[in-house]
Motif scaffolding. Structure first.
Motif, PDB file in Angstrom:
ATOM      1  N   ILE A   1      -6.829  24.726  17.811  1.00 41.67           N
ATOM      2  CA  ILE A   1      -6.077  25.472  16.789  1.00 41.67           C
ATOM      3  C   ILE A   1      -5.219  24.502  15.972  1.00 41.67           C
ATOM      4  O   ILE A   1      -4.475  23.698  16.509  1.00 41.67           O
ATOM      5  N   GLY A   2      -5.358  24.584  14.643  1.00 45.71           N
ATOM      6  CA  GLY A   2      -4.522  23.809  13.727  1.00 45.71           C
ATOM      7  C   GLY A   2      -4.068  24.741  12.628  1.00 45.71           C
ATOM      8  O   GLY A   2      -4.364  25.941  12.704  1.00 45.71           O
ATOM      9  N   SER A   3      -3.497  24.273  11.623  1.00 50.05           N
ATOM     10  CA  SER A   3      -3.073  22.894  11.480  1.00 50.05           C
ATOM     11  C   SER A   3      -1.750  22.887  10.732  1.00 50.05           C
ATOM     12  O   SER A   3      -1.380  23.882  10.102  1.00 50.05           O
ATOM     13  N   SER A   4      -1.064  21.773  10.807  1.00 49.22           N
ATOM     14  CA  SER A   4       0.211  21.652  10.085  1.00 49.22           C
ATOM     15  C   SER A   4       0.216  20.351   9.312  1.00 49.22           C
ATOM     16  O   SER A   4      -0.537  19.420   9.639  1.00 49.22           O
ATOM     17  N   ARG A   5       1.057  20.277   8.300  1.00 47.16           N
ATOM     18  CA  ARG A   5       1.202  19.048   7.515  1.00 47.16           C
ATOM     19  C   ARG A   5       2.664  18.824   7.190  1.00 47.16           C
ATOM     20  O   ARG A   5       3.341  19.725   6.679  1.00 47.16           O
ATOM     21  N   GLN A   6       3.142  17.634   7.519  1.00 46.52           N
ATOM     22  CA  GLN A   6       4.532  17.281   7.212  1.00 46.52           C
ATOM     23  C   GLN A   6       4.602  15.808   6.860  1.00 46.52           C
ATOM     24  O   GLN A   6       4.053  14.981   7.597  1.00 46.52           O
ATOM     25  N   PHE A   7       5.289  15.488   5.794  1.00 45.45           N
ATOM     26  CA  PHE A   7       5.666  14.094   5.585  1.00 45.45           C
ATOM     27  C   PHE A   7       6.910  13.879   6.413  1.00 45.45           C
ATOM     28  O   PHE A   7       7.873  14.639   6.316  1.00 45.45           O
ATOM     29  N   SER A   8       6.869  12.892   7.286  1.00 44.83           N
ATOM     30  CA  SER A   8       8.010  12.716   8.187  1.00 44.83           C
ATOM     31  C   SER A   8       8.072  11.265   8.606  1.00 44.83           C
ATOM     32  O   SER A   8       7.306  10.430   8.133  1.00 44.83           O
ATOM     33  N   ASP A   9       8.981  10.980   9.537  1.00 45.94           N
ATOM     34  CA  ASP A   9       8.981   9.648  10.121  1.00 45.94           C
ATOM     35  C   ASP A   9       7.775   9.572  11.071  1.00 45.94           C
ATOM     36  O   ASP A   9       6.931  10.475  11.087  1.00 45.94           O
ATOM     37  N   ASP A  10       7.702   8.531  11.876  1.00 50.76           N
ATOM     38  CA  ASP A  10       6.520   8.413  12.735  1.00 50.76           C
ATOM     39  C   ASP A  10       6.801   8.865  14.165  1.00 50.76           C
ATOM     40  O   ASP A  10       6.157   8.411  15.100  1.00 50.76           O
TER      41      ASP A  10
ATOM     42  N   ALA B   1      -2.895  22.035   2.266  1.00 51.51           N
ATOM     43  CA  ALA B   1      -3.314  20.636   2.386  1.00 51.51           C
ATOM     44  C   ALA B   1      -2.939  19.840   1.139  1.00 51.51           C
ATOM     45  O   ALA B   1      -2.755  18.645   1.197  1.00 51.51           O
ATOM     46  N   HIS B   2      -2.804  20.550   0.031  1.00 49.57           N
ATOM     47  CA  HIS B   2      -2.601  19.818  -1.209  1.00 49.57           C
ATOM     48  C   HIS B   2      -1.191  19.866  -1.741  1.00 49.57           C
ATOM     49  O   HIS B   2      -0.868  19.177  -2.686  1.00 49.57           O
ATOM     50  N   LYS B   3      -0.355  20.711  -1.122  1.00 49.00           N
ATOM     51  CA  LYS B   3       1.057  20.686  -1.497  1.00 49.00           C
ATOM     52  C   LYS B   3       1.552  19.284  -1.234  1.00 49.00           C
ATOM     53  O   LYS B   3       1.239  18.702  -0.197  1.00 49.00           O
ATOM     54  N   SER B   4       2.342  18.745  -2.135  1.00 50.41           N
ATOM     55  CA  SER B   4       2.633  17.337  -1.930  1.00 50.41           C
ATOM     56  C   SER B   4       3.702  17.075  -0.876  1.00 50.41           C
ATOM     57  O   SER B   4       3.487  16.285   0.027  1.00 50.41           O
ATOM     58  N   MET B   5       4.834  17.725  -0.917  1.00 50.74           N
ATOM     59  CA  MET B   5       5.921  17.277  -0.056  1.00 50.74           C
ATOM     60  C   MET B   5       6.333  18.257   1.038  1.00 50.74           C
ATOM     61  O   MET B   5       6.860  17.847   2.068  1.00 50.74           O
ATOM     62  N   GLU B   6       6.141  19.553   0.803  1.00 53.72           N
ATOM     63  CA  GLU B   6       6.705  20.522   1.759  1.00 53.72           C
ATOM     64  C   GLU B   6       5.943  20.558   3.076  1.00 53.72           C
ATOM     65  O   GLU B   6       4.748  20.330   3.102  1.00 53.72           O
ATOM     66  N   ASP B   7       6.657  20.951   4.145  1.00 50.62           N
ATOM     67  CA  ASP B   7       5.983  21.215   5.418  1.00 50.62           C
ATOM     68  C   ASP B   7       5.120  22.454   5.235  1.00 50.62           C
ATOM     69  O   ASP B   7       5.545  23.413   4.588  1.00 50.62           O
TER      70      ASP B   7
ATOM     71  N   LEU C   1       0.839  -1.208   0.000  1.00 49.85           N
ATOM     72  CA  LEU C   1       0.000   0.000   0.000  1.00 49.85           C
ATOM     73  C   LEU C   1       0.873   1.258   0.000  1.00 49.85           C
ATOM     74  O   LEU C   1       1.772   1.383   0.821  1.00 49.85           O
ATOM     75  N   LYS C   2       0.576   2.161  -0.920  1.00 48.44           N
ATOM     76  CA  LYS C   2       1.364   3.410  -0.967  1.00 48.44           C
ATOM     77  C   LYS C   2       0.709   4.424  -0.049  1.00 48.44           C
ATOM     78  O   LYS C   2      -0.016   5.310  -0.488  1.00 48.44           O
ATOM     79  N   ILE C   3       0.955   4.260   1.255  1.00 53.53           N
ATOM     80  CA  ILE C   3       0.402   5.189   2.242  1.00 53.53           C
ATOM     81  C   ILE C   3       1.559   5.760   3.050  1.00 53.53           C
ATOM     82  O   ILE C   3       2.428   5.013   3.497  1.00 53.53           O
ATOM     83  N   GLN C   4       1.562   7.072   3.206  1.00 45.11           N
ATOM     84  CA  GLN C   4       2.617   7.713   3.996  1.00 45.11           C
ATOM     85  C   GLN C   4       2.000   8.474   5.156  1.00 45.11           C
ATOM     86  O   GLN C   4       0.962   9.136   4.980  1.00 45.11           O
ATOM     87  N   PRO C   5       2.634   8.399   6.340  1.00 42.58           N
ATOM     88  CA  PRO C   5       2.117   9.198   7.457  1.00 42.58           C
ATOM     89  C   PRO C   5       2.368  10.678   7.229  1.00 42.58           C
ATOM     90  O   PRO C   5       3.457  11.074   6.810  1.00 42.58           O
ATOM     91  N   ARG C   6       1.353  11.479   7.438  1.00 40.25           N
ATOM     92  CA  ARG C   6       1.491  12.939   7.274  1.00 40.25           C
ATOM     93  C   ARG C   6       1.174  13.565   8.630  1.00 40.25           C
ATOM     94  O   ARG C   6       0.016  13.616   9.067  1.00 40.25           O
TER      95      ARG C   6
END
Ligand code: FAD
Length: 336
Positions: free
Chosen positions: A223-232, A201-207, A169-174
């Motif tokens: 209060i939110g929100s942030s989005r990061q592709f990172s480790d777990d 929300a739709h930017k693919s890779m950047e924090d 499965l191509k799933i990444q934790p964000r």
């Protein structure tokens, strides 16, 4: 309770990033409304409405475009000019261009909603097994880490960001950060989201960070929100939390005088095409309900209905083929 459901924001929101997303969020929101008479008060369902806040004239163009898209899908929305926005939410900074009010969007407290659905499943005959992870599935059986093995004609995998059962499965934790404040009843009335959220929300890779503020029934502000592709690693990252709060204060300067009482992080299960994976797999006994990114609370009832439709061979109320896991292996599904 573990997983994203214990960490999320509980905003039930129609989103229009793609026609498939619009269809599933609209359908799911309507199912939440159907469920309303059964929900216990602990779920804290409130039809607060969303206001998408436009900072300038360019973002007002997005407001009008969004209104058109919603209208075509039968979703009610109302354009607010700057004065109407200020009247609706007096604590926003002066000089904002306006916004789009989506009055039927709502807010819930996800952990109690999940507990309610679990109780209902048990009442209907489900048996809850806790404490031992599933370590393998397939061909109509599930093996647990304690050595137990269960046979079932249908197995529904709903393991969030954890892909160990199905490594293909191509799933990444964000990762996302949230902060909850002390009680300030009446400080905010709607769920407020900057239109820039859509970009973040739709930017693919950047924090990224965006202003996203929710009034809780307790009078607290989430209060939110942030989005990061990172480790777990669930550790709070001061620089991301700081950027997120600074962004919130840009939109709502009075937040600078408010007391935050707890911050935490959670992980969204992101798929490459930003749509969940719902339905059958190559193994006829295994079905998926995963990859809900930032909309898994909103989409829970719609996804559940689609899974049941697949299990019973029923036609769904929306086009279920848009969410089929089979697209994972298709060419257009690039890796994250
Ligand atoms: C910061 C943040 C804000 C959010 N805000 C919103 C919002 O406002 N609105 C919205 O709609 N959504 C929001 N979301 C998204 C939403 O929370 C998730 O999409 C949703 O909770 C996912 O639910 P799930 O059941 O798929 O996964 P999870 O809640 O993560 O549950 C998966 C469960 O599976 C278990 N599991 C995993 N592997 C195994 C195994 N091998 N054996 C047994 N059990 C296993 C895990 O322990 C976990 O309990 C937000 C998410 C985050 C992180």
């Amino acid at each position: 309770m573990r997983g994203a459901t214990a960490a999320g924001m509980g905003h039930l929101v129609v989103m229009d990033d793609s026609p498939a997303q619009l269809a599933l969020t609209t359908y799911s929101r309507s199912l939440w409304v159907e469920l309303l008479p059964q929900l216990p008060s602990s779920v804290e369902y409130e039809t607060r409405g969303t206001v998408w806040v436009a900072a300038d004239a360019d973002e007002m163009d997005e407001v009008y475009a969004k209104k058109k898209t919603y209208a075509a899908a039968g979703v009610k929305s109302v354009v607010l000019d700057g004065a109407e926005l200020a009247l609706a939410e007096p604590n926003l900074r002066a000089g904002l261009a306006g916004g789009l009010l989506v009055p039927d969007d709502a807010v819930i407290y996800p952990p109690t909603a999940a507990a309610f659905f679990l109780q209902e499943a048990i009442r209907a005959g489900a048996v809850l097994l806790q404490g031992h992870a599933a370590i393998s599935i397939g061909n109509g059986s599930v093996s647990l880490s304690n050595g137990a093995r269960y046979v079932a004609p249908h197995i529904v995998v709903a393991t969030g960001t954890d892909t160990r059962l199905m490594p293909w499965l191509k799933i990444q934790p964000r990762k996302g950060h949230l902060l909850i404040t002390d009680r300030y009843p009446g400080f905010v009335h709607h769920q407020l989201v900057e239109l820039g959220y859509l970009k973040s929300a739709h930017k693919s890779m950047e924090d990224s960070v965006a202003f996203n503020l929710q009034p809780r029934q307790t009078g607290q502000l989430l209060i939110g929100s942030s989005r990061q592709f990172s480790d777990d690693d669930p550790a709070i990252e001061d620089n991301i939390l700081g950027r997120m709060l600074a962004r919130a204060c840009e939109y709502m300067p009075a937040l600078a005088h408010i007391t935050g009482i707890r911050a935490w992080t959670g992980f969204r299960a992101a798929t490459p095409d930003k749509l969940p994976l719902i339905g059958p797999t190559e193994d006829p006994s295994v079905f998926l309900a995963v990859g809900f990114e930032g909309l898994g609370i909103t989409n829970a009832p719609g996804a559940a209905r689609l899974v049941v439709d697949h299990l019973l061979g029923r036609t769904s109320a929306i086009n279920a083929s848009l969410y089929l896991p089979a697209r994972m292996s298709s060419q257009e599904m690039a890796h994250v």
